[in-house]
Structures are given as structure tokens and as C-alpha cells.
Design an enzyme around this catalytic site. Structure first.
Site, short mmCIF file in Angstrom:
data_model
loop_
_atom_site.label_atom_id
_atom_site.label_comp_id
_atom_site.label_asym_id
_atom_site.label_seq_id
_atom_site.Cartn_x
_atom_site.Cartn_y
_atom_site.Cartn_z
N LYS A 223 6.78 -4.52 -0.14
CA LYS A 223 7.29 -4.54 1.23
C LYS A 223 8.64 -5.24 1.20
O LYS A 223 8.75 -6.35 0.67
CB LYS A 223 6.33 -5.26 2.18
CG LYS A 223 6.73 -5.18 3.66
CD LYS A 223 6.72 -3.74 4.15
CE LYS A 223 7.19 -3.60 5.59
NZ LYS A 223 6.17 -4.00 6.57
N ARG B 43 12.99 1.98 1.01
CA ARG B 43 11.76 2.35 0.30
C ARG B 43 12.06 2.92 -1.07
O ARG B 43 11.35 2.65 -2.05
CB ARG B 43 10.95 3.34 1.13
CG ARG B 43 10.36 2.77 2.41
CD ARG B 43 9.42 3.74 3.09
NE ARG B 43 10.05 5.00 3.45
CZ ARG B 43 10.04 5.53 4.67
NH1 ARG B 43 9.43 4.89 5.67
NH2 ARG B 43 10.60 6.69 4.93
N SER C 218 7.09 0.01 1.46
CA SER C 218 7.35 0.02 2.90
C SER C 218 8.54 -0.88 3.18
O SER C 218 8.90 -1.75 2.38
CB SER C 218 6.12 -0.48 3.67
OG SER C 218 5.00 0.35 3.47
N ALA C 219 9.14 -0.69 4.34
CA ALA C 219 10.29 -1.52 4.74
C ALA C 219 10.13 -1.92 6.19
O ALA C 219 9.68 -1.14 7.03
CB ALA C 219 11.60 -0.75 4.53
N ARG D 287 0.50 10.68 8.48
CA ARG D 287 -0.50 9.60 8.42
C ARG D 287 -1.79 10.00 9.10
O ARG D 287 -2.89 9.73 8.61
CB ARG D 287 0.07 8.33 9.07
CG ARG D 287 1.06 7.56 8.23
CD ARG D 287 1.31 6.16 8.78
NE ARG D 287 1.90 6.16 10.10
CZ ARG D 287 3.18 5.88 10.36
NH1 ARG D 287 4.02 5.62 9.36
NH2 ARG D 287 3.64 5.86 11.59
#
Length: 362
Positions: A158, A190, A228-229, A323
């Protein structure tokens, strides 16, 4: 080392009641908590403040148990959040504990954790971030007691994305950014961290990389990175999971590659890989402790010969479509909606594909 994996329900990003219950019951020991990876019901964008809210709430709960300030808790424990619980995905966090234990017979789940330094806005999504993440992954690999990179099955990173404030800061100094669009910085952020994982594990040669390759050369990738960012971070947090002969306990991890967002076979393959490649995944379903996956829209919007609107929907971003779809597929197999599904797969498997990892009890 013995790693424990504990699912914690969350009624909202500030709900810490289930973690408190498990602590009071003795199933989770606060001093053994080293990391949390969770999903919040935020939008997953640059303005998703549910991630920081969740970290703050859990830090406030744990502070008196650990005799630390909330800020010190957030520095001691690695908190990784992904916003977006579309469809059946359930807001939750997975708590990882680590304690002393004698090595088991056979390799068992191990975790290594490392942090990078803070990044300047102009470094986000560049080779500077790639190199720093690669160095941190090597530290995490050593901490996990893993000698062979092939025993690594999941690396969660992250890191920061660009916020309006950071863009303004960089522009005031005349610094060049990968983009001036905060949400548009996510693919670069990412992608750079995924390539850092790939370099450290020998999946990509650093000599083949440059700033121009990030978020563009999609033939360069890691098969085990999950990145993830978010705007709540300035540095990168690296959580590396694999199987080590130095670890004890009764957990193992495995991984597979999702060919698309409806690839149920890959879900079963990841479970089987964790138990043992010759295992029957149907038998192992009741042993699954946690699932971590990435979701991606099909290349060109075509899913197994049928057109989708994931890439052309102006109302719902494709990550949210993906998702929701993958979350439903995984839940239909495992029966548990408390799964980690994150969007955006830049340099994480081939275009259209995505990584998936499963932790099981053996």
C-alpha cells in the site's frame, strides 16, 4: 514464527466492537498483532477517507492495550485498506498476529513486513518508488525467513497516490509529476510498487525498466504482487507472505492467476496450491482462512466472447464493476463474503489477468 489469521467484522469504518470482543475473549492478543488488511465501504478513490478513519478507530482501540499513543500504534502495526465493497463484498479486516514457535514439519505460513521512506510527490509512480519498494521487499523476505522467492505467494503493498495538496506543492516548486490528476495517479502508483516487487523477486530485470515503462509496458509484471494506493500514506507498507521451513503453526499460503473475473477454477487452484498441488480443493474449502485477490476488467471489454460495459460505463468505474463480479464468484465458492478484492492490476499479471492468494489450515 507462528502466524495467526483472524477475520474481524466491521459494521462501519469506525466499528471496532468485533476486534474488542475477540481481544477480550483471548483469541487475539494485542501485543502479537503485526498487520491488518481490510476492506472499507468507501469509493476507493483519492477522496476515500474511510481508510484513514478505520486506521484511526482501530489505533484508538489498541492504544491502551499496548500502552502506546494512537499514532505509535499506527507506526507499530501495518494497516492496509482497500476501499470499495461493491456487490456482496463485506467490510472487514483480517488481523495477522505473529508469535514465537518451533518450526513445523514442512513449510508453513510466514510474514515479513517492511516500510519505505516517505516519497516526494514527484517520486510517486517513478523508478525512485520502484527501487525503494524492491529494497523493502528484500528486507521483508529476510524477515519472513524465506530463502527461495518461489515460496512467496502474496506481496501486499500500500503506497501513496497524489492528492490535490501534493500536486499543488509540487507545482509550487516546479517539480514534474507523472500526472496532475489525483485519481489518474493511481495506475502509476500501483504500477511502480508492483514493479518493485517484481524486481526484488527476480520476475523482472531492473535494466528493462524506466519511468516511461511504468503503467505502459504491461508485458513486465509480477504474478504475486497486490498493490493499492491511497491519499492517507506518504510511504509504502510492504507485507510479504510465503511458506518457510523456519515457521511453525498450521497455516500455508498458495496462489494462482485469474484469467478473468469469473475464473472460479483459479480460486480453487489457489486453495489447492496452498494445501498441496495434489489436494482436492473441494475438500479444502472448509479450511480456507482468507482470500486476497485483484480484479480487472476484461481486455477490450469482451468477457469470453460477450461484450461488457465495464470499460464504457460513465457512471460506475470499471474497478467497481470488476470487484463486484469477482467478489460474487469467490463468495459462491467459499461461502464467505469477508474477502479482500482490490481493483487495478497495473503490472500485476498479464493484461486482463489478476493474482489471487489463499491462506488455508493444514
Amino acid at each position: 514464527m507462528r502466524v495467526g489469521v483472524h477475520k474481524v467484522k466491521m459494521g462501519n469504518p469506525g466499528d471496532v466492537s468485533d476486534l474488542k470482543r475477540q481481544i477480550e475473549e483471548g483469541s487475539i492478543k494485542p501485543h502479537e498483532i503485526v498487520a491488518m488488511i481490510g476492506k472499507t465501504e468507501g469509493n476507493g478513490g483519492a477522496n476515500d477517507f474511510t481508510r484513514g478513519f478505520a486506521t484511526q478507530s482501530l489505533s484508538l482501540l489498541l492504544a491502551p492495550y499496548l500502552d502506546l499513543s494512537p499514532d505509535a500504534v499506527a507506526k507499530r502495526i501495518a494497516f492496509v485498506w482497500s476501499g470499495g465493497t461493491e456487490g456482496v463484498l463485506s467490510p472487514h479486516t483480517t488481523v495477522f498476529t505473529r508469535s514465537e514457535a518451533e518450526p513445523a514439519t514442512g513449510k508453513r505460513l510466514a510474514i515479513g513486513i517492511a516500510m519505505t521512506r516517505d516519497f516526494l510527490p514527484e517520486e510517486v509512480g517513478t523508478m525512485a518508488e520502484v527501487r525503494e519498494v524492491a529494497a523493502a521487499v528484500r528486507i521483508a523476505l529476510e524477515e519472513a525467513g524465506i530463502d527461495d522467492p518461489r515460496d512467496v505467494h502474496y506481496v501486499q503493498v500500500k503506497g501513496p497516490l497524489l492528492t490535490p495538496a501534493l500536486v499543488t506543492d509540487a507545482e509550487s516548486r516546479g517539480a514534474k509529476l507523472v500526472t496532475n490528476d489525483p485519481n489518474g495517479s493511481k495506475p502509476y502508483a500501483r504500477g511502480a510498487t508492483a514493479l518493485g516487487v517484481a524486481v526484488a523477486l527476480g520476475e523482472v530485470d531492473e535494466a528493462d525498466l524506466s519511468d516511461d515503462a511504468i503503467a505502459k509496458r504491461m508485458d513486465l509484471y509480477s504474478s504475486v504482487a497486490n498493490t493499492s494506493a491511497g491519499g492517507e500514506l506518504r510511504n509504502c507498507e510492504i507485507l510479504l507472505f510465503g511458506n518457510s521451513s523456519k515457521a511453525g503453526g498450521d497455516l500455508r499460503i498458495g496462489h494462482a492467476v485469474l484469467k478473468d473475473v469469473v475464473d472460479g477454477d483459479a480460486v480453487r487452484a489457489a486453495i489447492a496450491n496452498a494445501v498441496g498441488d495434489d489436494a482436492d480443493p473441494a475438500v479444502a474449502l472448509d479450511r480456507v482462512k482468507a482470500i486476497f485477490a485483484k480484479a480487472e476488467a476484461p481486455v477490450g471489454g469482451m468477457l469470453r466472447g460477450s461484450r461488457t460495459t465495464m470499460l464504457s460505463d460513465a457512471d460506475i468505474h470499471y474497478e467497481r464493476h470488476a470487484r463486484a463480479a469477482l467478489g460474487a464468484v469467490i463468495t459462491s465458492i467459499t461461502g464467505d463474503a469477508k474477502i479482500f478484492v482490490s481493483g487495478g492490476t497495473e503490472h500485476q499479471c498479464k493484461p486482463g489477468e489478476a493474482p489471487i492468494a489463499a491462506i488455508v489450515q493444514v
